[in-house]
Enzyme design. Structure first.
Site: not given
Ligand code: NGQ
Ligand code: ZN
Length: 450
Positions: A120, A81, A206, A319, A268, A209, A60, A231, A55, A234
């Site tokens: 993404y 975020r 993703h 991640d 997660h 959500r 990032q 995801h 992952h 988390e």
């Molecule tokens: C991400 N990262 O997609 O990069 C996510 C944050 C989210 C982690 N969850 C964004 N560690 O989950 O909305």
């Molecule tokens: Zn992630």
């Protein structure tokens, strides 16, 4: 045939002595233990399989260490975020290429031979599609090709800001696709992976959500037989929002409403009750644990004892890419359990080395999640790592994983992917030029942050 000799090597069944590995066309053609080295062999002391990093969000890597300044209130995953979204807005395709090259080079130097890129960042700064909808996916594939890491590309479907199909926020504009444009993106990705040896394509809704149940059902067939990553659970707030939306907790909802099976990796899966933990393990869904990032973001502690007791399997991912280290990921995983349970040697079975259990589980889980090589075996891709353990010459190989993960004295020497050495003496063969380009890209990106 290219041949490599290892004084000791770690196979699925455990440690063996004097292993000769024959390689043909990037694959292991021959694997024979208890063989004396021959003149033409390249000799190494210790060889272990290459690890899958299941992952990653490559971009990032550019904010590693830049989000550790406390804001005006109480910082959280959500305030992080916001900072991360700002960084995401400034990327050009060239920046992404340079950052991903640096990252994948660091992964190889750490002993990771395959990456699962949960990708993404799709569109331009305004959120408009590039002329080539796969422009940024192409940059990921190019970085994998140039560094030599094996790639499992997981194009991300992202459509909403929250449960119930909420309109996406402005800061998410570069991520957003309709089901129709996502199908085109998948199609494009399939073509752009074709020239990469052993590349795989999966799919990544993703999170619950960002995707409605209808969209989830519509995009799943696009994965064909590739892996599905999502995801889930988390953060506690996600659990609360999901309960409010559906009356179910996120993992509970997913298991009840999606065809979750062994092809799925739940990334997660931190916040589960006992029933969810048991159900997830029994459905054979893999837990994609990202211990360093989960600690960095204050996510919580994965319910490892319950999950493992039910036969659950896990792999590891870096991640947010704040730090690339194979031993530190595994150490953080075990230490988070020890701190939480005030116990020791939690992940291992009685009588087993914790380091060996962690490593072996992550090899199996990672290869399953990314459809990659896994343990050394005839016919498998020749993806493996030689370790320098000179300082520990007094120890039997059986003790090396514990040393590597929890103590000192072990470092990565050579890393082969598809039989090609991409790292020698701990350094990537193209380190200087990749690091130079990364430096330039970072100067630009950091200046943009103001
Ligand atoms: C991400 N990262 O997609 O990069 C996510 C944050 C989210 C982690 N969850 C964004 N560690 O989950 O909305
Ligand atoms: Zn992630």
């Amino acid at each position: 045939m290219q041949t490599i000799h290892a004084g000791a090597a770690f196979l699925e069944k455990g440690w063996v002595k004097n292993l000769r590995i024959g390689i043909e066309n990037g694959r292991i053609a021959q694997l024979l233990a208890n063989q004396a080295p021959q003149d033409t062999d390249e000799c190494h002391a210790v060889i272990v399989p290459g690890m899958a990093n299941l992952h990653s969000h490559a971009f990032q890597r550019a904010m590693a260490g830049l989000a550790e300044m406390r804001g005006p209130g109480q910082d959280s995953f959500w305030s992080w975020r916001t900072v991360m979204y700002e960084m995401a807005q400034s990327f050009s395709p060239e920046h992404l290429h340079a950052v991903a090259c640096q990252l994948y080079m660091e992964m190889l130097e750490a002993g990771f031979t395959r990456v699962g890129e949960f990708h993404y960042l799709h569109h331009d700064r305004q959120g408009a599609h590039f002329a080539d909808i796969g422009e940024l996916s192409y940059r990921i594939a190019a970085a994998a090709g140039q560094t030599g890491i094996a790639l499992t590309l997981l194009p991300v479907f992202y459509a909403h800001a929250g449960f119930g199909g909420m309109e996406p926020a402005n800061g998410q504009r570069r991520f957003i696709n309709s089901v129709e444009s996502f199908a085109r993106l998948m199609e494009r990705c399939r073509r752009l992976l074709a020239p990469l040896p052993e590349a795989r394509l999966g799919i990544a809704p993703h999170s619950l959500r960002a995707v409605t149940p209808e969209e989830l059902a519509e995009i799943l067939p696009l994965a064909q037989n590739g892996p599905v990553h999502i995801h889930v659970a988390e953060q506690q707030r996600e659990v609360e929002d999901c309960l409010q939306w559906s009356g179910r907790r996120p993992v509970e909802w997913l298991l009840d409403n999606a065809p979750v099976d062994a092809r799925w990796a739940l990334i997660h899966a931190t916040h589960m009750n006992e029933a969810e933990t048991t159900a997830m393990a029994r459905r054979k869904a893999l837990a994609g644990l990202c211990p360093i990032t989960e600690a960095n973001l204050g996510d919580g502690t994965f319910p490892a004892p319950d999950f493992l007791r039910e036969g659950g399997e896990f792999g590891i991912g870096s991640d947010s890419n704040i730090l690339i280290s194979l031993p530190q990921e595994l150490r953080q995983l075990e230490y988070s359990q020890r701190l939480h349970l005030r116990s020791r040697n939690v992940i291992a079975a009685p009588g087993q080395s914790t380091g060996e259990r962690l490593f072996s589980e992550a090899i199996n889980g990672g290869s399953r999640a990314l459809q990659g090589a896994g343990h050394l075996a005839p016919g498998a891709a020749a993806d493996f790592v030689s370790l320098d353990c000179t300082a520990l010459a007094y120890l039997a190989p059986e003790r090396l994983f514990d040393q590597w993960i929890f103590a000192e004295g072990v470092s990565v020497d050579t890393v082969w992917v598809h039989g090609k050495a991409q790292v020698r003496k701990g350094r990537h063969v193209r380190r200087d030029s990749i690091a130079r380009d990364f430096h330039r890209a970072m100067q630009d990106l950091v200046a943009g942050l103001g």
